[in-house]
Design an enzyme around this catalytic site. Sequence first.
Site, PDB file in Angstrom:
ATOM      1  N   GLU A 173       0.821  -1.227   0.000  1.00 25.45           N
ATOM      2  CA  GLU A 173       0.000   0.000   0.000  1.00 25.45           C
ATOM      3  C   GLU A 173       0.854   1.275   0.000  1.00 25.45           C
ATOM      4  OE1 GLU A 173      -3.019  -0.229   3.084  1.00 25.45           O
ATOM      5  OE2 GLU A 173      -4.114  -1.717   1.936  1.00 25.45           O
ATOM      6  N   GLU A 292      -5.546  -8.330  -0.649  1.00 23.55           N
ATOM      7  CA  GLU A 292      -6.272  -8.117   0.609  1.00 23.55           C
ATOM      8  C   GLU A 292      -7.737  -7.864   0.271  1.00 23.55           C
ATOM      9  OE1 GLU A 292      -4.786  -5.268   3.477  1.00 23.55           O
ATOM     10  OE2 GLU A 292      -2.703  -5.718   2.927  1.00 23.55           O
TER      11      GLU A 292
HETATM   12  O1  AHR Z   1      -5.122  -6.099   6.749  1.00 24.05           O
HETATM   13  C1  AHR Z   1      -5.031  -4.988   7.599  1.00 24.05           C
HETATM   14  C2  AHR Z   1      -4.326  -3.809   6.946  1.00 24.05           C
HETATM   15  O2  AHR Z   1      -5.113  -3.319   5.905  1.00 24.05           O
HETATM   16  C3  AHR Z   1      -2.997  -4.112   6.294  1.00 24.05           C
HETATM   17  O3  AHR Z   1      -1.943  -4.051   7.179  1.00 24.05           O
HETATM   18  C4  AHR Z   1      -2.875  -3.011   5.271  1.00 24.05           C
HETATM   19  O4  AHR Z   1      -2.151  -3.419   4.157  1.00 24.05           O
HETATM   20  C5  AHR Z   1      -4.319  -2.657   4.954  1.00 24.05           C
HETATM   21  O5  AHR Z   1      -4.529  -1.291   5.043  1.00 24.05           O
END
Ligand code: AHR
Length: 499
Positions: A173, A292
């Site tokens: 990110e 994610e």
């Molecule tokens: O999964 C939780 C968080 O969400 C992770 O650390 C980050 O990559 C995202 O913002």
Amino acid sequence: MKKAKLILDKDYVISKVDPRIYASFVEHLGRCVYTGIYEPGHPSSDGEGFRGDVLKLVKDLNVPLIRYPGGNFVSGFRWEDAIGPKENRPKRLDLAWKTTEPNEIGIHEFASWAKKAGADIMYAVNLGTRGPAEAQALVEYANHKGGSAWSDLRIQNGAKDPFDIRLWCLGNEMDGPWQMCHKTAEEYGRVANEAAKMMKWTDETIELVACGSSSSEMPEFGKWEHTVLDECYENVDYVSLHRYYGNPHNDTDDFLASTLDLDNFIRTVASICDAVKGSKHSKKQINLSLDEYNVWYHSNEQDRELHSREPWGTALPLLEDIYNFEDALLVGLILITILKNADRVKIACMAQLVNVIAPIMTRPGGGAWAQTIYWPLQQASLYGRGTSLLPLLSCEKQDTSHFTDVPMVDTAAVLQEDGSLTIFAVNRNLKEAAELECDLRAFGQFRSASHSVLHHDDVKAVNTENDPYQVMPHDVPVSLKDGKIVLPASSWNVIRLSK
Ligand code: AHR
């Protein structure tokens, strides 16, 4: 009863399903690692301190790949802190989650645990506080057979054989201002390209994921992907997407329509990849890693409070969303959306695996149990491997607060290697069942059928340590005669037809 019609033909193919779409994610965050997968002294723990009850649930979940070690955590992580004798490892402040990282688990321990879980590792390198040199050193440490300083250090630390990690994320990110050493798209694209070159020069067999946008709501979304890929297109293999959804206003119809946004997000990123490909006259296709996804909102308030009360603790109960039945429906819809985009989405990680926005929960010193969202992932991973077929579906549509033309039913279909056919279907309608008429054209006769339903009359029902099976799938009778299957109101369905 509502009606829906599905046409499937084995020649209408989307793509082969990459099993890595059933992956998950372990971050050094909250209680994911400490008192999650690892709890020395727990009655079920093995000689390495790994909880046996958690390992069993992970194995049953059938996840082929696990992203590690972050997440936001990775942007400040020094991987060398977590190698060598445990008593010499430093405790460090983790600025991402305002906790203290004991470094008891590092690449050696995690590789050993992942092997026990039957999963490969997708390793994220730190491109926040660190850069290409440290990323290259880690690839050498992990994958080089020996005879160089880093690989010999691995051997000295007890791992004669390389860890053989095939898939690597180039940071996490990096578009987010919350990230340590957040970068502009130009800055990140340059660093990602240089890191990618050095990592691949060290091991030409690895694959790399460049950071896309942290969400489709980021102001730079689109421009970010274009600029980053313009820099690193020829040296990376995938671009990442991250997406979380919530239902804070208790508008379940709208919440269950969120996958229309996900579908749009996926298609837009694929188009940008192809636009960059075109502008470079390249023959190479960049695919997508949805590394994610999940529902995330239940724990937000609690986390704000905990952080102000107790910063810098270890194994704090952070991001501990307790999932209800409607969350499982959304996860089912996410999996259907991924399968329908199987031609471009080759990796997808439910974030995360244990305790932190997770399908598996634990109590320190106590039990481990499956949350509601465990079940759709488990069933998709078990029965959704093979070839994703194009589902031609007609059904009623409705508008919700943020979406128009939301189909009442959503489906994906997978033809497995042994000739059996799995249909995944969600009925979004909260009040009425739907009769799904299946026209299976050239498939011929199936000999047996099964129909598993995940449903609860209360969309807010949850699983707990004391009542872990409130929400779980049940088999219901199914007849092959007229090709009509009843999908109960608000349900996730797995229909399996075998030759
Ligand atoms: O999964 C939780 C968080 O969400 C992770 O650390 C980050 O990559 C995202 O913002």
